[in-house]
Scaffold this active site. Structure first.
Site, PDB file in Angstrom:
ATOM      1  CE  LYS A   1      -3.743  -2.430   2.356  1.00 22.77           C
ATOM      2  NZ  LYS A   1      -4.313  -2.834   3.644  1.00 22.77           N
TER       3      LYS A   1
ATOM      4  CD  GLN B   1      -3.107  -4.132   7.037  1.00 22.61           C
ATOM      5  OE1 GLN B   1      -3.008  -3.199   6.247  1.00 22.61           O
ATOM      6  NE2 GLN B   1      -3.820  -5.218   6.764  1.00 22.61           N
TER       7      GLN B   1
ATOM      8  CG  ASP C   1      -9.149   0.305   5.681  1.00 27.67           C
ATOM      9  OD1 ASP C   1      -8.978   0.093   4.476  1.00 27.67           O
ATOM     10  OD2 ASP C   1      -8.449  -0.200   6.587  1.00 27.67           O
TER      11      ASP C   1
END
Ligand code: NAP
Length: 304
Positions: free
Chosen positions: A56, A100, A123
């Site tokens: 990412k 994460q 997210d």
């Protein structure tokens, strides 16, 4: 004679997206006098999570983002993690915050996800944003995987309409009003938000889960099947309607360590017109949509 399905490559679509995003980031950075900022928090040393965040951050930097990399020991206290999230919420150079998952045992994921400022929710998993999604608002950070699945459906529909592969991003938004869609899986991460996105495009949506009777029969009636289950090769050719689009979200490891989707590719590709591979399907588009969420947050802050 029926030929093999068209392989809907998420890697290819993500490359088109990156070309567009890089140009947009450059223009936006000149206008605002700074780059969009993505902060990534990794707690612990889960090797899969480490490889995800590296990927990412690499794509983010390639597209012109500034990244803020925070790696914390699995022994981090709740107070320390909270303080970091608070600091990133306040940091004017940070537009998106990615925590994460999974977090190590003992740290409540929902609690920390909810600490992230909704405007910086890269997210799209904050309940505030999920609530707005349910209320029909699309100008909010949306969960990345469902957003990526919708882009793959648009990519496939472009080909179905024109007989050619789309050459650039953004894609034309497909009208799904004549389509029956089946989503297998009802998680907050994928299945539920995806059903909302499909509904907002006027698809007729059915959601299946582990207690659904006759899933094969229901799938075989669908024009679009999205499998987000976590069960290797659950969807087989006899579950697929001739000419359907099949999107495989699943990531599973076979006994030999090989990566497998929730869809048995070989048998389904004989029936479907469009199918995504694993790897190289939904995965790259999930990363792409994380960056799009962050970039959109960056642009929204210009308006404040
Ligand atoms: P999850 O939270 O475990 O949810 C799985 C869902 O599948 C549940 O709703 C479950 O039903 C349903 N299910 C389980 N067995 C089933 C069966 N036999 N028939 C029908 N439905 C069944 O998983 P998730 O987070 O949504 O992830 C799903 C998969 O996608 C995983 O393999 C994950 O690794 C992958 N994934 C990939 C990406 C990517 O970027 N490619 C991103 C996210 C997730 P119940 O609700 O009844 O238990």
């Amino acid at each position: 004679m029926k030929t093999e399905a068209f392989c809907v490559s998420g890697s290819k679509l993500a490359s088109l997206f990156q070309v567009w995003l890089t140009e947009q980031v450059q223009a936006g950075s000149e206008r605002l006098g700074r780059k969009p900022g993505l902060a990534v928090i990794l707690v612990g040393d889960n090797p899969a999570s480490l490889s995800y965040i590296k990927r990412k951050e690499k794509v983010a930097e390639k597209c012109g983002f500034k990244t803020f990399d925070h790696r914390l020991k699995s022994s981090v206290s709740e107070k320390e993690l909270s303080a970091l999230i608070y600091e990133l919420n306040q940091n004017s150079e940070v537009d998106g915050i990615l925590l994460q998952l999974p977090l190590p045992k003992g740290l409540n994921e929902n609690h920390f996800l909810r600490m992230i400022e909704p405007a910086k929710d890269a997210d799209g998993l904050h309940p505030f944003n999920q609530g707005l999604l349910l209320a029909g608002d699309r100008d909010v950070p949306l969960p990345c995987t469902p957003k990526g699945v919708m882009a793959l459906i648009d990519f496939a529909e472009h080909h179905r309409r024109t007989g050619e592969e789309a050459k650039k991003w953004p894609l034309e938004t497909a009208d799904l009003s004549s389509k029956k869609a089946v989503v297998i899986g009802r998680s907050l991460l994928v299945g539920k938000p995806l059903a909302q996105l499909l509904l907002s495009r006027n698809a007729t949506v059915q959601m299946l889960h582990s207690k659904s009777p006759e899933p094969g029969k229901l799938c075989a009636e669908a024009d679009i099947v999205v499998a987000a289950v976590g069960s290797a090769e659950l969807v087989r050719g006899d579950w697929v309607k001739q000419g359907a689009s099949v999107i495989d979200v699943g990531i599973n490891r076979g006994e030999d360590g090989k990566l497998l989707g929730d869809v048995e590719y070989s048998s389904c590709a004989k029936k479907a017109a469009y199918i995504t591979p694993v790897p190289g399907g939904v995965g790259p588009m999930t990363v792409a949509m994380l960056l799009l969420n962050t970039f959109e947050s960056f642009l929204r802050r210009e308006l404040v």
